[in-house]
Motif scaffolding. Structure first.
Motif, PDB file in Angstrom:
ATOM      1  N   THR A  15       0.786  -1.013  -0.041  1.00  7.02           N
ATOM      2  CA  THR A  15       0.007   0.092  -0.028  1.00  7.02           C
ATOM      3  C   THR A  15       0.939   1.292   0.060  1.00  7.02           C
ATOM      4  N   PRO A  16       0.261   2.434  -0.425  1.00  4.49           N
ATOM      5  CA  PRO A  16       1.165   3.511  -0.390  1.00  4.49           C
ATOM      6  C   PRO A  16       1.734   4.058   1.194  1.00  4.49           C
ATOM      7  N   SER A  17       1.047   3.842   2.181  1.00  3.57           N
ATOM      8  CA  SER A  17       1.524   3.949   3.455  1.00  3.57           C
ATOM      9  C   SER A  17       2.371   3.034   3.745  1.00  3.57           C
ATOM     10  N   GLN A  18       2.667   1.744   3.290  1.00  4.14           N
ATOM     11  CA  GLN A  18       3.796   0.809   3.367  1.00  4.14           C
ATOM     12  C   GLN A  18       4.957   1.470   2.739  1.00  4.14           C
ATOM     13  N   VAL A  19       4.733   1.879   1.758  1.00  2.00           N
ATOM     14  CA  VAL A  19       5.770   2.466   0.708  1.00  2.00           C
ATOM     15  C   VAL A  19       6.392   3.702   1.498  1.00  2.00           C
ATOM     16  N   GLU A  20       5.612   4.615   1.860  1.00  4.56           N
ATOM     17  CA  GLU A  20       5.933   5.857   2.738  1.00  4.56           C
ATOM     18  C   GLU A  20       6.752   5.358   3.863  1.00  4.56           C
ATOM     19  N   SER A  21       6.267   4.275   4.535  1.00  9.44           N
ATOM     20  CA  SER A  21       7.068   4.000   6.005  1.00  9.44           C
ATOM     21  C   SER A  21       8.331   3.376   5.344  1.00  9.44           C
ATOM     22  N   THR A  25      11.798   5.196   7.088  1.00 11.30           N
ATOM     23  CA  THR A  25      12.803   4.464   7.539  1.00 11.30           C
ATOM     24  C   THR A  25      14.108   4.552   7.146  1.00 11.30           C
ATOM     25  N   LEU A  26      14.239   4.546   5.847  1.00  6.95           N
ATOM     26  CA  LEU A  26      15.597   4.900   5.085  1.00  6.95           C
ATOM     27  C   LEU A  26      15.975   6.300   5.627  1.00  6.95           C
ATOM     28  N   ALA A  27      15.307   7.202   5.677  1.00 10.31           N
ATOM     29  CA  ALA A  27      15.593   8.523   6.179  1.00 10.31           C
ATOM     30  C   ALA A  27      15.963   8.563   7.613  1.00 10.31           C
ATOM     31  N   TYR A  28      15.414   7.906   8.396  1.00  6.62           N
ATOM     32  CA  TYR A  28      15.526   7.700   9.916  1.00  6.62           C
ATOM     33  C   TYR A  28      17.097   6.974  10.258  1.00  6.62           C
ATOM     34  N   ILE A  29      17.321   5.890   9.385  1.00  9.39           N
ATOM     35  CA  ILE A  29      18.659   5.331   9.467  1.00  9.39           C
ATOM     36  C   ILE A  29      19.703   6.164   8.731  1.00  9.39           C
ATOM     37  N   GLY A  30      19.470   7.189   8.344  1.00  3.27           N
ATOM     38  CA  GLY A  30      20.643   7.913   7.456  1.00  3.27           C
ATOM     39  C   GLY A  30      20.935   7.551   6.108  1.00  3.27           C
ATOM     40  N   GLY A  31      19.870   6.860   5.405  1.00  5.39           N
ATOM     41  CA  GLY A  31      19.850   6.533   4.160  1.00  5.39           C
ATOM     42  C   GLY A  31      19.773   7.806   2.893  1.00  5.39           C
ATOM     43  N   ALA A  37      12.105   3.743  -9.285  1.00  9.41           N
ATOM     44  CA  ALA A  37      11.589   3.539 -10.324  1.00  9.41           C
ATOM     45  C   ALA A  37      10.712   2.154 -10.107  1.00  9.41           C
ATOM     46  N   ASN A  38       9.481   2.354 -10.767  1.00  9.19           N
ATOM     47  CA  ASN A  38       8.241   1.364 -10.679  1.00  9.19           C
ATOM     48  C   ASN A  38       8.515   0.851  -9.396  1.00  9.19           C
ATOM     49  N   LYS A  39       8.537  -0.400  -8.975  1.00  9.68           N
ATOM     50  CA  LYS A  39       8.364  -1.167  -7.541  1.00  9.68           C
ATOM     51  C   LYS A  39       9.890  -1.114  -6.958  1.00  9.68           C
ATOM     52  N   SER A  40      10.842  -0.361  -7.531  1.00 11.36           N
ATOM     53  CA  SER A  40      12.096  -0.767  -7.059  1.00 11.36           C
ATOM     54  C   SER A  40      12.689   0.592  -6.387  1.00 11.36           C
ATOM     55  N   ILE A  41      13.605   0.503  -5.227  1.00  8.97           N
ATOM     56  CA  ILE A  41      14.065   1.793  -4.842  1.00  8.97           C
ATOM     57  C   ILE A  41      15.528   1.444  -4.493  1.00  8.97           C
ATOM     58  N   ILE A  42      16.632   2.258  -5.041  1.00 13.95           N
ATOM     59  CA  ILE A  42      18.029   2.039  -4.961  1.00 13.95           C
ATOM     60  C   ILE A  42      18.572   3.148  -4.041  1.00 13.95           C
ATOM     61  N   ILE A  53      15.377  -2.623   7.161  1.00  8.03           N
ATOM     62  CA  ILE A  53      14.462  -2.591   6.090  1.00  8.03           C
ATOM     63  C   ILE A  53      13.840  -3.776   5.697  1.00  8.03           C
ATOM     64  N   ARG A  54      14.485  -4.840   5.608  1.00  8.88           N
ATOM     65  CA  ARG A  54      14.269  -6.180   5.231  1.00  8.88           C
ATOM     66  C   ARG A  54      12.946  -6.573   6.061  1.00  8.88           C
ATOM     67  N   LYS A  55      12.854  -6.053   7.245  1.00 12.10           N
ATOM     68  CA  LYS A  55      11.705  -6.515   8.163  1.00 12.10           C
ATOM     69  C   LYS A  55      10.193  -5.656   7.895  1.00 12.10           C
ATOM     70  N   LYS A  56      10.558  -4.332   7.388  1.00  8.28           N
ATOM     71  CA  LYS A  56       9.226  -3.661   7.007  1.00  8.28           C
ATOM     72  C   LYS A  56       8.337  -4.398   6.284  1.00  8.28           C
ATOM     73  N   SER A  57       7.072  -4.210   6.667  1.00  2.00           N
ATOM     74  CA  SER A  57       5.882  -4.875   5.879  1.00  2.00           C
ATOM     75  C   SER A  57       5.985  -4.036   4.405  1.00  2.00           C
ATOM     76  N   GLY A  58       5.583  -4.652   3.333  1.00  2.91           N
ATOM     77  CA  GLY A  58       5.767  -4.108   1.949  1.00  2.91           C
ATOM     78  C   GLY A  58       7.087  -4.517   1.226  1.00  2.91           C
ATOM     79  N   VAL A  59       8.211  -4.902   1.979  1.00  2.00           N
ATOM     80  CA  VAL A  59       9.238  -5.126   1.141  1.00  2.00           C
ATOM     81  C   VAL A  59       9.447  -6.763   0.850  1.00  2.00           C
TER      82      VAL A  59
END
Length: 85
Positions: A15-21, A25-31, A37-42, A53-59
């Motif tokens: 869901t969009p809220s999962q992607v936002e989460s 989280t990436l911002a919180y850990i300093g990423g 692009a599409n369904k991928s984040i580099i 990150i791996r434990k987040k729902s939606g990953v």
């Protein structure tokens, strides 16, 4: 603390809220998010925190990426000033 580039594959049913989460989280850990692009984040972040990150729902997948010394070109969209009739 080794900063590495990772690809994060978002699940098809995320869901969009999962992607936002995931992005928060990436911002919180300093990423740093490099490409979305599409369904991928580099993103570039500490490799020791990939499990967070791996434990987040939606990953669906988190994996390391190597560019073998190649530069990643910036995509520039150009528009034509001429209007075709």
């Amino acid at each position: 603390m080794s900063v590495e580039t990772h690809i994060i594959r978002v699940a098809d049913n995320a869901t969009p809220s999962q992607v936002e989460s995931i992005l928060k989280t990436l911002a919180y850990i300093g990423g740093c998010v490099d490409v979305v692009a599409n369904k991928s984040i580099i993103a570039t972040f500490d490799g020791d925190l990939s499990d967070v990150i791996r434990k987040k729902s939606g990953v669906k997948l988190v994996g390391g990426v190597k560019f073998r010394g190649r530069t990643v070109r910036k995509v520039v969209k150009r528009s034509s000033s001429k209007i075709q009739k």
